[in-house]
Design a protein around this motif. Structure first.
Motif, PDB file in Angstrom:
ATOM      1  N   ALA A 153       1.234  -3.803  10.892  1.00 47.41           N
ATOM      2  CA  ALA A 153       0.426  -3.009   9.957  1.00 47.41           C
ATOM      3  C   ALA A 153      -1.037  -3.038  10.403  1.00 47.41           C
ATOM      4  N   GLU A 191       2.405   0.722  12.237  1.00 45.02           N
ATOM      5  CA  GLU A 191       2.041   1.236  10.910  1.00 45.02           C
ATOM      6  C   GLU A 191       0.566   1.622  10.883  1.00 45.02           C
ATOM      7  N   ASP A 202       1.390   4.755   6.258  1.00 42.50           N
ATOM      8  CA  ASP A 202       1.511   4.099   4.941  1.00 42.50           C
ATOM      9  C   ASP A 202       0.761   4.921   3.891  1.00 42.50           C
ATOM     10  N   LYS A 208       1.575   5.635   0.907  1.00 44.29           N
ATOM     11  CA  LYS A 208       1.648   5.117  -0.486  1.00 44.29           C
ATOM     12  C   LYS A 208       1.518   6.265  -1.501  1.00 44.29           C
ATOM     13  N   HIS A 263       7.150  -5.956  -1.473  1.00 43.08           N
ATOM     14  CA  HIS A 263       5.774  -6.028  -0.992  1.00 43.08           C
ATOM     15  C   HIS A 263       4.862  -6.752  -1.983  1.00 43.08           C
ATOM     16  N   THR A 264       4.278  -7.841  -1.545  1.00 41.17           N
ATOM     17  CA  THR A 264       3.206  -8.493  -2.300  1.00 41.17           C
ATOM     18  C   THR A 264       1.891  -8.032  -1.691  1.00 41.17           C
ATOM     19  N   VAL A 280      -2.146  -7.373  -0.783  1.00 40.82           N
ATOM     20  CA  VAL A 280      -3.177  -8.283  -0.264  1.00 40.82           C
ATOM     21  C   VAL A 280      -3.903  -8.985  -1.415  1.00 40.82           C
ATOM     22  N   GLN A 289      -1.731 -11.585  -2.950  1.00 39.78           N
ATOM     23  CA  GLN A 289      -1.567 -12.724  -2.037  1.00 39.78           C
ATOM     24  C   GLN A 289      -2.666 -13.763  -2.271  1.00 39.78           C
ATOM     25  N   ALA A 320       7.066  -7.218   3.171  1.00 39.84           N
ATOM     26  CA  ALA A 320       5.660  -7.272   3.580  1.00 39.84           C
ATOM     27  C   ALA A 320       4.868  -8.103   2.590  1.00 39.84           C
ATOM     28  N   GLY A 321       3.849  -8.733   3.121  1.00 39.60           N
ATOM     29  CA  GLY A 321       2.928  -9.440   2.238  1.00 39.60           C
ATOM     30  C   GLY A 321       2.588 -10.826   2.743  1.00 39.60           C
ATOM     31  N   GLY A 322       1.669 -10.877   3.710  1.00 38.20           N
ATOM     32  CA  GLY A 322       1.157 -12.166   4.164  1.00 38.20           C
ATOM     33  C   GLY A 322       2.074 -12.926   5.102  1.00 38.20           C
ATOM     34  N   ILE A 323       3.033 -12.239   5.724  1.00 35.60           N
ATOM     35  CA  ILE A 323       3.965 -12.922   6.634  1.00 35.60           C
ATOM     36  C   ILE A 323       3.246 -13.286   7.930  1.00 35.60           C
ATOM     37  N   ILE A 365       7.363  -6.561   8.139  1.00 32.46           N
ATOM     38  CA  ILE A 365       6.038  -5.936   8.289  1.00 32.46           C
ATOM     39  C   ILE A 365       4.987  -7.038   8.317  1.00 32.46           C
ATOM     40  N   VAL A 366       4.174  -7.026   9.380  1.00 36.63           N
ATOM     41  CA  VAL A 366       3.134  -8.055   9.521  1.00 36.63           C
ATOM     42  C   VAL A 366       1.801  -7.387   9.827  1.00 36.63           C
ATOM     43  N   GLY A 367       0.815  -7.669   8.998  1.00 49.68           N
ATOM     44  CA  GLY A 367      -0.539  -7.157   9.235  1.00 49.68           C
ATOM     45  C   GLY A 367      -1.455  -8.285   9.670  1.00 49.68           C
ATOM     46  N   GLY A 368      -2.064  -8.949   8.682  1.00 53.98           N
ATOM     47  CA  GLY A 368      -3.019 -10.018   8.963  1.00 53.98           C
ATOM     48  C   GLY A 368      -2.441 -11.140   9.826  1.00 53.98           C
TER      49      GLY A 368
HETATM   50  O1  5RP Z   1       0.343  -2.344   2.843  1.00 48.43           O
HETATM   51  C1  5RP Z   1      -0.399  -3.287   2.979  1.00 48.43           C
HETATM   52  C2  5RP Z   1      -1.377  -3.632   1.944  1.00 48.43           C
HETATM   53  O2  5RP Z   1      -1.184  -2.835   0.807  1.00 48.43           O
HETATM   54  C3  5RP Z   1      -0.306  -4.122   4.210  1.00 48.43           C
HETATM   55  O3  5RP Z   1      -0.193  -3.300   5.315  1.00 48.43           O
HETATM   56  C4  5RP Z   1       0.880  -5.051   4.140  1.00 48.43           C
HETATM   57  O4  5RP Z   1       0.719  -5.913   3.023  1.00 48.43           O
HETATM   58  C5  5RP Z   1       1.021  -5.894   5.380  1.00 48.43           C
HETATM   59  O5  5RP Z   1      -0.156  -6.593   5.615  1.00 48.43           O
HETATM   60  P1  5RP Z   1      -0.260  -8.191   5.463  1.00 48.43           P
HETATM   61  O6  5RP Z   1       0.764  -8.773   6.397  1.00 48.43           O
HETATM   62  O7  5RP Z   1      -1.668  -8.510   5.894  1.00 48.43           O
HETATM   63  O8  5RP Z   1       0.036  -8.526   4.028  1.00 48.43           O
END
Ligand code: 5RP
Length: 213
Positions: free
Chosen positions: A8, A32, A61, A63, A135-136, A138, A141, A166-169, A186-189
């Protein structure tokens, strides 16, 4: 089946994101364009990744919450393989976005953020949603919440749709999510904010492959 890894791209410039993806492209399946990146760059971001990384899938994304067909079409016309909308949307919106995505040969991911009613999954599947995402967000989190319990509860209910989480993984927590066999992680941060994003992507990918079902 091996889960797909989706990175992400949220709080990152488009240039830096292209550089990052070029380094981790062999460890990921889906790029993403995160909601913040979409706000900053619009559909140019989708077009950039579609053009530069044709071997990878691109998810926008979006949304979406309303004006479903119109908004979905913006991302689909730019070449997105997936669009997202919120499970909290009206069923009419879910159907519009699903139809628009399928007509374009793309898929729809329904984001369960702030909707922890597992019964919603049956309706989403009946409408034809391809993927439901636990999804949790940000902000949630930061209050210590994770999507792990929601994934555990929802996974058995998704008898037709794929499941994303998704959510802080992060590299050191992904294993606990793989136990419940999500189809998309799904991994962002956990990649973007890691000390070494390339190593983090590789470590997460290794665990996904290692836990292939
Ligand atoms: O959609 C999102 C925030 O609404 C993020 O893209 C999703 O939560 C993934 O990011 P992270 O791994 O940092 O939580």
């Amino acid at each position: 089946m091996t889960a797909k890894l989706e990175v992400a791209l949220d709080a990152i410039t488009l240039n830096n994101a292209v550089t990052l993806i070029s380094k981790i492209q062999n460890d990921i399946d889906i790029i993403e364009v995160g909601t913040p990146m979409m706000m900053a760059y619009g559909m140019d971001a989708v077009r950039t990744f579609v053009k530069q990384f044709p071997q990878l899938e691109v998810l926008c994304d979006t949304k979406i919450m309303d004006a479903g067909a119109y908004e979905a079409q913006l991302a689909l016309s730019a070449g997105a393989d997936y669009v997202t909308l919120l499970a909290l949307s009206d069923d009419i919106t879910i159907k519009e976005v699903t139809d628009a995505a399928h007509n374009a040969g793309s898929l729809v991911m329904v984001d369960m953020i702030n909707d922890r009613d597992p019964q919603r999954v049956a309706t989403l599947q009946a409408i034809g949603a391809d993927i439901v995402a636990v999804h949790t967000g940000v902000d949630a989190q930061s209050a210590g919440r994770t999507p792990l319990d929601d994934l555990r509860e929802l996974r058995p209910l998704a008898t037709e749709a794929q499941v994303a989480v998704a959510g802080g993984i992060k590299a050191d927590t992904v294993a606990s999510y793989l136990v419940d066999e999500p189809d998309i992680v799904i991994v962002g941060g956990g990649i973007l904010n890691a000390k070494d994003p390339v190593a983090a992507a590789a470590a997460i990918h290794r665990q996904i492959i290692g836990g292939a079902r």
